[in-house]
Design a protein around this motif. Structure first.
Motif, mmCIF file in Angstrom:
data_model
loop_
_atom_site.group_PDB
_atom_site.id
_atom_site.type_symbol
_atom_site.label_atom_id
_atom_site.label_comp_id
_atom_site.label_asym_id
_atom_site.label_seq_id
_atom_site.Cartn_x
_atom_site.Cartn_y
_atom_site.Cartn_z
ATOM 1 N N UNK A 274 6.468 -3.071 0.812
ATOM 2 C CA UNK A 274 5.020 -3.040 0.612
ATOM 3 C C UNK A 274 4.882 -4.517 0.522
ATOM 4 N N UNK A 275 4.079 -5.285 1.134
ATOM 5 C CA UNK A 275 3.850 -6.744 1.119
ATOM 6 C C UNK A 275 2.385 -7.240 0.835
ATOM 7 N N UNK A 276 2.120 -7.777 -0.309
ATOM 8 C CA UNK A 276 0.927 -8.204 -0.723
ATOM 9 C C UNK A 276 0.862 -9.577 -0.659
ATOM 10 N N UNK A 277 -0.234 -10.224 0.140
ATOM 11 C CA UNK A 277 -0.252 -11.612 0.317
ATOM 12 C C UNK A 277 -1.650 -12.122 0.293
ATOM 13 N N UNK A 278 -1.803 -13.504 -0.153
ATOM 14 C CA UNK A 278 -2.917 -14.260 -0.070
ATOM 15 C C UNK A 278 -2.756 -15.689 0.759
ATOM 16 N N UNK A 279 -3.617 -16.653 0.691
ATOM 17 C CA UNK A 279 -3.534 -17.912 1.523
ATOM 18 C C UNK A 279 -2.230 -18.504 0.928
ATOM 19 N N UNK A 280 -2.348 -18.248 -0.665
ATOM 20 C CA UNK A 280 -1.323 -19.374 -1.313
ATOM 21 C C UNK A 280 0.119 -18.416 -1.884
ATOM 22 N N UNK A 281 -0.290 -17.231 -1.996
ATOM 23 C CA UNK A 281 0.941 -16.252 -2.736
ATOM 24 C C UNK A 281 1.569 -15.139 -1.827
ATOM 25 N N UNK A 282 2.674 -14.457 -1.992
ATOM 26 C CA UNK A 282 3.072 -13.595 -1.388
ATOM 27 C C UNK A 282 3.953 -12.832 -2.374
ATOM 28 N N UNK A 283 4.177 -11.409 -2.404
ATOM 29 C CA UNK A 283 4.984 -10.753 -3.048
ATOM 30 C C UNK A 283 5.291 -9.712 -2.451
ATOM 31 N N UNK A 284 6.422 -8.968 -2.702
ATOM 32 C CA UNK A 284 6.879 -7.868 -1.908
ATOM 33 C C UNK A 284 7.652 -6.952 -3.005
ATOM 34 N N UNK A 285 7.570 -5.502 -2.473
ATOM 35 C CA UNK A 285 8.440 -4.531 -3.361
ATOM 36 C C UNK A 285 8.564 -3.583 -2.744
ATOM 37 N N UNK A 286 9.734 -2.767 -2.878
ATOM 38 C CA UNK A 286 9.894 -1.595 -2.577
ATOM 39 C C UNK A 286 9.324 -0.476 -3.253
ATOM 40 N N UNK A 287 8.185 0.267 -2.870
ATOM 41 C CA UNK A 287 7.358 1.166 -3.356
ATOM 42 C C UNK A 287 7.680 2.536 -2.845
ATOM 43 N N UNK A 288 7.597 3.806 -3.627
ATOM 44 C CA UNK A 288 7.572 4.999 -2.994
ATOM 45 C C UNK A 288 6.081 5.867 -3.241
ATOM 46 N N UNK A 289 6.145 6.776 -2.688
ATOM 47 C CA UNK A 289 5.074 7.547 -2.846
ATOM 48 C C UNK A 289 5.081 9.182 -2.982
ATOM 49 N N UNK A 290 4.567 9.895 -3.998
ATOM 50 C CA UNK A 290 4.503 11.221 -4.093
ATOM 51 C C UNK A 290 3.513 11.756 -4.979
#
Ligand code: GCU
Length: 595
Positions: A274-290
């Motif tokens: 999952x990648x979450x980003x804005x103009x200045x920032x970006x963070x990503x993480x492995x996320x599961x769904x259940x």
């Protein structure tokens, strides 16, 4: 996060007003960010009579003139590894309870438009942090992370960081004066210098709807109340690419449907980038769904009833007689749980480190996390209640994106009372103010054998506040059998799922024979005890999980017997040296035969 309602802001307001620490919102997923590690050898001073703060040793003064005189120095003295407890690093600290000062120097790359934070994975039990001679923050609670912004206090080179750490037990603490594990002290988890843009993605919560198998909810919060900031959330493998815009509180939220989602489960622990980003920032993480919910006396994972083949372990490596803190430690503990055939772990009795939580999710374990509300807590003390609220919120904020996290535990073996009920209801509310999707539970030791009814029963109306009721019951150890185990019938928490969260007995590895003698501390008696309990479990109609206490023998000042215990609680299925006892094989076969 704008979660549900006024209740959430009231809870947080209380936390901010009463918190002993400083209430900076935790930066989500620090491990996925650009960090500089401050781990390694730190200088240390043992401050047994708490003189250091009074003498301002955090100024790290050096004699310059002929008449200068300072009766301390951080140089050329004791050196301690960070992260690690101090108890396992020096014989004189093995049982130490008091204050130790840690100190180190570090350089920091100060960049325009960037912010710098000091992040502590955990410090046990209370800490005060000083940077370049000034106190910049403090925290109470030995098992949850905290951070302090240092953007304006830090210099490019030669910063002097001092941390005053104290692990003295107190009546108003959590846990309080006596608990059945070692009172490890120290900077027990990672220390990072975290660099972020001026306005960064401070927090996010991305998870599957509680019931729907194709609807994902995402909530994102910026570090500032910045409106109209564009945020992008991508889940490439699901062809998700959503654009959001923040409101005037810096919040943004979106729900979207996905196709062909592979839901996470112990048998198939699928995680998505999952990648979450804005103009200045970006963070990503492995996320599961259940999907996880209860229906009557069943626990449903992904719309199928599940039986929890669980085990508990403390955050401890017995061979090292020290607290676990690294990825390698997590591999060791979790590999043993996998070998036993488990699909769930009760991380007793406190939030454990992120390596363990994240690896458990990758390996396919459902998780139960709790804060150490262990037996005698000062339930009538408002400040203690606020501390507990802070701790449980820090735990939930840290791990809310871990789909493996299935249960939030609010207590272990507490006795019914009005103050206890109010205290625990507050904890449940605090959890739900952040996350309404996980199952609330607590472990009770209140099941009694009722002679007239010839039934095991329990009377504690508080269980109505919980989704799942957990029972610690030591039949054959602390309580002898009132009737043949196979005749033991239970009528406890009817209408709700019930987990046996603790059962078992002690055995010294290699001590054999006497299979019917409790005080033999033999492997053969422990095996008898396990066989008897497994027989009893067949007669618990709403039983939906079992967790033997415990995976490994562990250190405890409670355990006085000189030859059988010698400061160890011997209920492990595996000895402190890593050898499997006879009961381990019984549990492995029991779990193997549960489909
Ligand atoms: C209690 C408690 C554990 C303890 C265990 C024991 O149930 O929850 O923390 O270690 O009993 O007595 O071994």
């Amino acid at each position: 996060m704008r979660y549900n309602n006024i209740r959430y802001s009231v809870v947080i307001l209380f936390c901010l007003l009463f918190s002993d620490g400083f209430a900076q919102e935790l930066i989500a997923n620090v491990y996925g960010r650009n960090v500089q590690s401050l781990n390694g050898k730190w200088d240390a001073i043992i401050d047994q009579y708490d003189q250091g703060r009074k003498n301002k040793i955090y100024l790290n003064k050096k004699p310059e003139g002929k008449t200068d005189f300072y009766e301390y120095s951080f140089d050329h003295g004791l050196r301690l590894n960070v992260p690690s407890d101090w108890n396992s690093q020096s014989p004189e600290l093995h049982r130490y309870e008091g204050t130790v000062w840690y100190a180190r120097r570090f350089d920091a790359k100060k960049e325009a438009g960037k912010r710098l934070f000091l992040y502590f994975g955990a410090v046990s039990y209370r800490s005060r942090v000083y940077l370049n001679g000034k106190e910049i923050g403090k925290h109470e609670g030995g098992f949850t992370p905290f951070q302090i912004e240092i953007t304006d206090q830090v210099q490019n080179t030669n910063n002097f960081l001092a941390v005053e750490v104290n692990n003295t037990r107190t009546v108003d603490a959590i846990p309080a004066m006596a608990f059945d594990w070692w009172n490890y002290g120290g900077i027990t988890r990672d220390v990072f210098l975290v660099s972020t843009p001026k306005v960064f993605i401070e927090d996010y919560f991305v998870q599957l709807d509680k019931r729907k198998a194709d609807k994902i909810d995402a909530r994102i919060k910026l570090s500032e109340n910045a409106a109209n900031v564009n945020i992008r959330i991508q889940i490439p493998e699901l062809n998700v690419d959503q654009d959001l815009t923040t409101d005037n509180k810096g919040f943004a939220k979106v729900s979207f449907n996905v196709k062909k989602l592979q839901r996470w489960s112990p048998d198939s622990p699928k995680l998505y980038k999952v990648i979450i980003s804005s103009k200045d920032d970006k963070v990503e993480e492995m996320i599961g769904f259940r999907n996880l919910y209860t229906k009557g006396e069943d626990i449903y994972l992904n719309d199928k009833p599940v039986f929890l083949k669980a085990i508990s372990f403390h955050e401890e490596i017995p061979q090292r007689k020290g607290r676990a803190f690294s990825e390698a430690d997590a591999v060791m503990l979790l590999s043993e749980a996998k070998a036993l055939g488990c699909n769930m772990i009760r991380l007793a009795h406190y939030p454990q480190n992120e390596y363990t939580v994240r690896l458990a999710e990758k390996m396919g374990f459902m998780l139960w996390e709790e804060i150490p509300i262990w037996q005698g807590i000062d339930f009538e003390n408002e400040a203690t209640k606020q501390k507990a609220g802070n701790m449980i919120r820090e735990m939930v904020m840290r791990d809310k994106n871990r789909c493996a996290l299935s249960f939030w535990g609010v207590a272990n073996e507490t006795q019914p009372s009005e103050p206890r009920n109010n205290f625990l209801k507050y904890l449940i509310e605090t959890c739900k103010a952040v996350d309404t999707t996980r199952l609330m539970t607590a472990a009770f030791d209140l099941v009694r054998f009722n002679k007239e009814k010839q039934l095991f029963v329990m009377d504690d109306p508080f269980i109505q506040e919980l989704d799942v009721v957990a029972i610690n019951k030591y039949m054959g150890w602390y309580h002898q059998w009132p009737l043949a185990p196979e005749k033991a019938k239970w009528e406890v928490a009817k209408g709700k799922p019930l987990i046996i969260s603790e059962f078992g007995g002690e055995a010294l590895y290699g001590q054999l024979g006497n299979e019917d003698v409790v005080s033999s501390w033999s492997e053969d008696y422990q095996a008898t005890l396990y066989r008897d309990n497994l027989k009893m479990f067949r007669n618990i109609p709403n039983l939906r999980g079992t967790a033997p206490w415990i995976l490994f023998d562990f250190r405890s000042p409670f355990r006085f017997h000189p030859t059988n215990q010698d400061g160890w609680n011997r209920k492990g299925l595996i000895s402190d040296q890593g050898f499997k006892k006879k009961a381990w094989y019984l549990m492995r076969d029991y779990y193997k035969n549960i489909k």
